[in-house]
Design a protein around this motif. Sequence first.
Motif, PDB file in Angstrom:
ATOM      1  N   GLY A   1       0.792  -1.228   0.000  1.00 51.54           N
ATOM      2  CA  GLY A   1       0.000   0.000   0.000  1.00 51.54           C
ATOM      3  C   GLY A   1       0.821   1.274   0.000  1.00 51.54           C
ATOM      4  N   CYS A   2       0.108   2.397  -0.008  1.00 57.25           N
ATOM      5  CA  CYS A   2       0.763   3.710  -0.005  1.00 57.25           C
ATOM      6  C   CYS A   2      -0.186   4.730   0.614  1.00 57.25           C
ATOM      7  CB  CYS A   2       1.110   4.136  -1.435  1.00 57.25           C
ATOM      8  SG  CYS A   2       1.905   5.754  -1.477  1.00 57.25           S
ATOM      9  N   ASN A   3       0.362   5.593   1.463  1.00 57.12           N
ATOM     10  CA  ASN A   3      -0.448   6.636   2.116  1.00 57.12           C
ATOM     11  C   ASN A   3      -0.181   8.011   1.540  1.00 57.12           C
ATOM     12  OD1 ASN A   3      -1.308   4.647   3.780  1.00 57.12           O
ATOM     13  ND2 ASN A   3      -0.346   5.419   5.640  1.00 57.12           N
ATOM     14  N   ASN A   4       0.623   8.110   0.483  1.00 58.24           N
ATOM     15  CA  ASN A   4       1.106   9.425   0.089  1.00 58.24           C
ATOM     16  C   ASN A   4       0.124  10.253  -0.728  1.00 58.24           C
ATOM     17  OD1 ASN A   4       3.600   9.681   1.326  1.00 58.24           O
ATOM     18  ND2 ASN A   4       4.472   8.217  -0.085  1.00 58.24           N
ATOM     19  N   PHE A   5      -0.677   9.596  -1.506  1.00 62.40           N
ATOM     20  CA  PHE A   5      -1.647  10.311  -2.340  1.00 62.40           C
ATOM     21  C   PHE A   5      -1.014  11.460  -3.121  1.00 62.40           C
ATOM     22  CE2 PHE A   5      -4.311   8.080   0.698  1.00 62.40           C
ATOM     23  CZ  PHE A   5      -5.302   7.574  -0.125  1.00 62.40           C
ATOM     24  N   CYS A   6       0.026  11.173  -3.865  1.00 62.70           N
ATOM     25  CA  CYS A   6       0.504  12.153  -4.850  1.00 62.70           C
ATOM     26  C   CYS A   6      -0.694  12.388  -5.769  1.00 62.70           C
ATOM     27  CB  CYS A   6       1.691  11.586  -5.624  1.00 62.70           C
ATOM     28  SG  CYS A   6       3.050  11.119  -4.523  1.00 62.70           S
ATOM     29  N   THR A   7      -0.914  13.632  -6.169  1.00 61.59           N
ATOM     30  CA  THR A   7      -2.220  13.953  -6.763  1.00 61.59           C
ATOM     31  C   THR A   7      -2.450  13.328  -8.138  1.00 61.59           C
ATOM     32  OG1 THR A   7      -1.262  16.015  -7.568  1.00 61.59           O
ATOM     33  CG2 THR A   7      -2.518  16.127  -5.498  1.00 61.59           C
ATOM     34  N   TYR A   8      -1.368  12.851  -8.782  1.00 59.59           N
ATOM     35  CA  TYR A   8      -1.523  12.233 -10.109  1.00 59.59           C
ATOM     36  C   TYR A   8      -1.735  10.734 -10.040  1.00 59.59           C
ATOM     37  CZ  TYR A   8       3.301  11.484  -8.774  1.00 59.59           C
ATOM     38  OH  TYR A   8       4.398  11.153  -8.042  1.00 59.59           O
ATOM     39  N   CYS A   9      -1.554  10.133  -8.856  1.00 53.41           N
ATOM     40  CA  CYS A   9      -1.278   8.696  -8.800  1.00 53.41           C
ATOM     41  C   CYS A   9      -2.460   7.852  -8.333  1.00 53.41           C
ATOM     42  CB  CYS A   9      -0.085   8.467  -7.890  1.00 53.41           C
ATOM     43  SG  CYS A   9       0.442   6.752  -7.838  1.00 53.41           S
ATOM     44  N   ILE A  10      -2.680   6.750  -9.006  1.00 52.84           N
ATOM     45  CA  ILE A  10      -3.801   5.853  -8.719  1.00 52.84           C
ATOM     46  C   ILE A  10      -3.444   4.785  -7.678  1.00 52.84           C
ATOM     47  CG2 ILE A  10      -3.231   4.198 -10.569  1.00 52.84           C
ATOM     48  CD1 ILE A  10      -6.792   5.352 -10.112  1.00 52.84           C
ATOM     49  N   VAL A  11      -2.132   4.600  -7.464  1.00 50.73           N
ATOM     50  CA  VAL A  11      -1.681   3.464  -6.649  1.00 50.73           C
ATOM     51  C   VAL A  11      -2.334   3.388  -5.257  1.00 50.73           C
ATOM     52  CG1 VAL A  11       0.348   2.401  -5.554  1.00 50.73           C
ATOM     53  CG2 VAL A  11       0.465   3.128  -7.942  1.00 50.73           C
ATOM     54  N   PRO A  12      -2.421   4.518  -4.502  1.00 52.35           N
ATOM     55  CA  PRO A  12      -3.028   4.401  -3.172  1.00 52.35           C
ATOM     56  C   PRO A  12      -4.477   3.909  -3.221  1.00 52.35           C
ATOM     57  CG  PRO A  12      -1.896   6.495  -3.408  1.00 52.35           C
ATOM     58  CD  PRO A  12      -1.924   5.871  -4.771  1.00 52.35           C
ATOM     59  N   TYR A  13      -5.162   4.159  -4.337  1.00 52.69           N
ATOM     60  CA  TYR A  13      -6.557   3.756  -4.459  1.00 52.69           C
ATOM     61  C   TYR A  13      -6.692   2.260  -4.753  1.00 52.69           C
ATOM     62  CZ  TYR A  13      -6.980   8.798  -4.828  1.00 52.69           C
ATOM     63  OH  TYR A  13      -6.879  10.145  -4.584  1.00 52.69           O
TER      64      TYR A  13
ATOM     65  N   SER B   1      12.096   4.408  -2.791  1.00 50.15           N
ATOM     66  CA  SER B   1      12.233   5.291  -1.645  1.00 50.15           C
ATOM     67  C   SER B   1      11.750   6.677  -2.037  1.00 50.15           C
ATOM     68  CB  SER B   1      13.688   5.339  -1.196  1.00 50.15           C
ATOM     69  OG  SER B   1      14.537   5.460  -2.312  1.00 50.15           O
ATOM     70  N   HIS B   2      11.005   7.292  -1.135  1.00 47.46           N
ATOM     71  CA  HIS B   2      10.466   8.631  -1.376  1.00 47.46           C
ATOM     72  C   HIS B   2      11.492   9.644  -0.865  1.00 47.46           C
ATOM     73  CE1 HIS B   2       7.843  12.074  -1.298  1.00 47.46           C
ATOM     74  NE2 HIS B   2       6.820  11.356  -1.740  1.00 47.46           N
ATOM     75  N   PRO B   3      11.845  10.647  -1.665  1.00 44.61           N
ATOM     76  CA  PRO B   3      12.862  11.606  -1.210  1.00 44.61           C
ATOM     77  C   PRO B   3      12.503  12.256   0.122  1.00 44.61           C
ATOM     78  CG  PRO B   3      12.280  12.001  -3.512  1.00 44.61           C
ATOM     79  CD  PRO B   3      11.348  10.938  -3.002  1.00 44.61           C
TER      80      PRO B   3
ATOM     81  N   GLY C   1       8.383  -1.954  -1.727  1.00 40.44           N
ATOM     82  CA  GLY C   1       7.297  -1.196  -1.130  1.00 40.44           C
ATOM     83  C   GLY C   1       7.106   0.043  -1.976  1.00 40.44           C
ATOM     84  N   GLN C   2       5.921   0.645  -1.964  1.00 43.39           N
ATOM     85  CA  GLN C   2       5.723   1.872  -2.748  1.00 43.39           C
ATOM     86  C   GLN C   2       6.506   3.018  -2.137  1.00 43.39           C
ATOM     87  OE1 GLN C   2       4.625   1.910  -5.581  1.00 43.39           O
ATOM     88  NE2 GLN C   2       3.366   0.069  -5.713  1.00 43.39           N
ATOM     89  N   ASN C   3       6.779   2.926  -0.849  1.00 44.54           N
ATOM     90  CA  ASN C   3       7.512   3.987  -0.162  1.00 44.54           C
ATOM     91  C   ASN C   3       8.233   3.339   1.009  1.00 44.54           C
ATOM     92  OD1 ASN C   3       8.403   6.271   1.085  1.00 44.54           O
ATOM     93  ND2 ASN C   3       6.394   6.884   1.841  1.00 44.54           N
TER      94      ASN C   3
ATOM     95  N   ASN D   1       1.703  17.284  -4.492  1.00 36.35           N
ATOM     96  CA  ASN D   1       1.684  16.818  -3.101  1.00 36.35           C
ATOM     97  C   ASN D   1       2.881  15.926  -2.791  1.00 36.35           C
ATOM     98  OD1 ASN D   1       0.684  16.539  -0.504  1.00 36.35           O
ATOM     99  ND2 ASN D   1      -0.490  14.697  -1.011  1.00 36.35           N
ATOM    100  N   ARG D   2       4.061  16.310  -3.272  1.00 34.81           N
ATOM    101  CA  ARG D   2       5.231  15.469  -3.029  1.00 34.81           C
ATOM    102  C   ARG D   2       5.893  15.749  -1.679  1.00 34.81           C
ATOM    103  NH1 ARG D   2       6.264  10.777  -5.234  1.00 34.81           N
ATOM    104  NH2 ARG D   2       8.509  11.136  -5.268  1.00 34.81           N
ATOM    105  N   GLY D   3       5.651  16.921  -1.110  1.00 33.49           N
ATOM    106  CA  GLY D   3       6.154  17.151   0.240  1.00 33.49           C
ATOM    107  C   GLY D   3       7.627  17.513   0.338  1.00 33.49           C
TER     108      GLY D   3
HETATM  109 FE1  SF4 Z   1       2.447   6.552  -3.541  1.00 34.73          FE
HETATM  110 FE2  SF4 Z   1       4.450   6.606  -5.290  1.00 34.73          FE
HETATM  111 FE3  SF4 Z   1       1.991   6.954  -6.142  1.00 34.73          FE
HETATM  112 FE4  SF4 Z   1       3.133   8.858  -4.743  1.00 34.73          FE
HETATM  113  S1  SF4 Z   1       3.807   8.124  -6.780  1.00 34.73           S
HETATM  114  S2  SF4 Z   1       1.047   8.075  -4.416  1.00 34.73           S
HETATM  115  S3  SF4 Z   1       4.384   7.685  -3.317  1.00 34.73           S
HETATM  116  S4  SF4 Z   1       2.792   5.117  -5.196  1.00 34.73           S
END
Ligand code: SF4
Length: 444
Positions: A155-167, A236-238, A199-201, A275-277
Motif C-alpha cells: 500500500g501507499c499513504n502518500n496520495f501524490c495527486t496524479y497517482c492511482i496506486v493508493p486507491y 524510496s520517497h525523497p 514497497g511503494q515507499n 503533493n510530493r512534500g
Molecule cells: Fe504513492 Fe508513489 Fe503513487 Fe506517490 S507516486 S502516491 S508515493 S505510489
Amino acid sequence: MRYSILTFGCQMNQRDSETLAGLLASMGYIRAEKLSDADLVIVNTCCVRESAENRIYGHLGELKNLKNRKPHMVIGVCGCMAQQPGAAEKIRQRAPHVDLIFGTHNLHRLPELLRKLWEKREPVVEIWESDGDVIENLPALREDSLKAWVTIMYGCNNFCTYCIVPYVRGRERSRRPEDIEREVRELVEKGVKEVTLLGQNVNSYGKDLDPPTDFASLLERLDRVEGLLRIRYTTSHPRDFTDRLIDVIAASKKVCENFHLPVQAGSNRILERMNRGYTREYYMELVEKIRAKVPGAAITTDIIVGFPGETEEDFADTMDLVEKVRFDSAFTFVYNKRSGTPAAEMPDQVPAEVKRKRITHLVEVQNRITLEKNLAEVGTVQEVLVEGPAEKHPDKYCGRTGGNKLVFFPPLPDKVGQIVPVRITAAKMWNLEGEPLLADEGEK
Ligand code: SF4
Ligand code: SAH
Ligand code: F3S
C-alpha cells in the motif's frame, strides 16, 4: 492442468505473480511452455497509466482468439486495473470471455475462486473494497534463483495527486521484521544472493507496527544475514530519506549504492501541486549528502512532464534540475489523467503536443547524461554479481554493478552467484562491457 501468467506493471506485481504461481503449483498446476498450451491464463494488471491498460486489453483480445480455438481455457484478470472502482463491469463488457476477476487484496483466494468457478460454471467476480491484514506464509514460485523480490510493505499513504496506486493498493501495511528476516534467510538457504525489498515507499516502513520500527533498522538487521551478498530496495520517497538512513547504507556491507529517488518535477510550484512534500532545494541537498557519504552512488529517478498547470518555466526548472543532478538514468513519463485522482480534475491540463515536445527534449538530454555517466565508468573496477549467460549475447556473461548497471563480460561459469571485480572497458547507453580481474592462476 497448465497455467500461464502475464504480468504488467511494477515489481510489486511481479512479486504477486510469483505468489499466484505458488498457489497454482500447490493446486497441482504446472507452468505451460507456451501461452497456447495453457488451460488457465491469469493476467495480472497495472493501471498506473492508460497505456498499460490499453496494452492489457490488447492481450485480452488475443486471448479471445485462443479461447475460440480452445473453449475450456479459463481466463482470469487480477491486480491493480481490476481493483479500480467499476473496473469489473468494464472488463466484463470489453472482454466478456474473461471468466474470473479478482483484485489486489484477495489474490490469496485464487484457489477458492477457481473452485467456485468449477462448481458454478459461470464467471466469478470477487473484489475486496479494502485491504485486510498482511498474510504470511503464502507459497511462491520465484522467477530467479540468484535474485529475489521480498515485499516489506503493502500500500501507499502518500496520495501524490496524479497517482492511482493508493486507491488500488490500499493503506500502508508493514510486514514484521522477523517475518521478513525469516523469508530472507530461507531464500539464502536456497541459493539466493541478492534481495530487493519492495514497497511503494520503503522509507515509511515500520511506522504502523507495534512496536514501531524503521527502514534503517530493517536494513541493519538484514545486513547481518550470512550468505546474502546484496540488498536492494525500491521505491524510496525523497521526503522521508533520513540522514540516519544514509549513514546506515554507507556503513552497511550489503546495501547497494543505487539510490532510486523519484523526483517527478524540478519546479517547486508543480511539486506542491503534486503533493510530493519536498522542494527542489531539499532534493538537491539530499543528492549532495548521499554523494558525499556514499562514494560511487548511482542516483536514478522518475520524472513526469506535462502535469496540469506545468508552464514552460516550470518545465525549464525540471530540465535545470536534470542538468544539475546528472542522474545515472531516469524513467520519464508523460502525465496521464487517472480518473479518481485530484490531478485529473485540475483545470489547466497541458495539451498533448506540448507534452510530447517536452518529453522528447527531456529524453534527449537525459540520454546524453546517461551515456556520459556510463562513459565515466570506463577504466574503473566495479563489483559485479555474476548472473550467467546474457540472453541477447549468448557468447557473453552478464551481471550488475552495485549501482545496478548491466555489464557484459567473457564467460565465467565457475563464478555464477559470486561477486567479482570487473574492469570496465566500454560503455553504451544501456550497458557496460568489462574484463573480469581474476586472481592469478597459482593463487589459492
Ligand atoms: Fe504513492 Fe508513489 Fe503513487 Fe506517490 S507516486 S502516491 S508515493 S505510489
Ligand atoms: N511508489 C513509487 C512509484 C509509483 S508508480 C514512487 O512513489 O516513486 C511509478 C512512476 O510512475 C511514478 O514514480 C511516476 O513517475 C509515474 N506515474 C505515476 N502516475 C502517473 C500518471 N498519472 N501519469 C504519468 N506518470 C505517472
Ligand atoms: Fe501498476 Fe499497480 Fe504497480 S498500478 S505500477 S502494478 S502498484
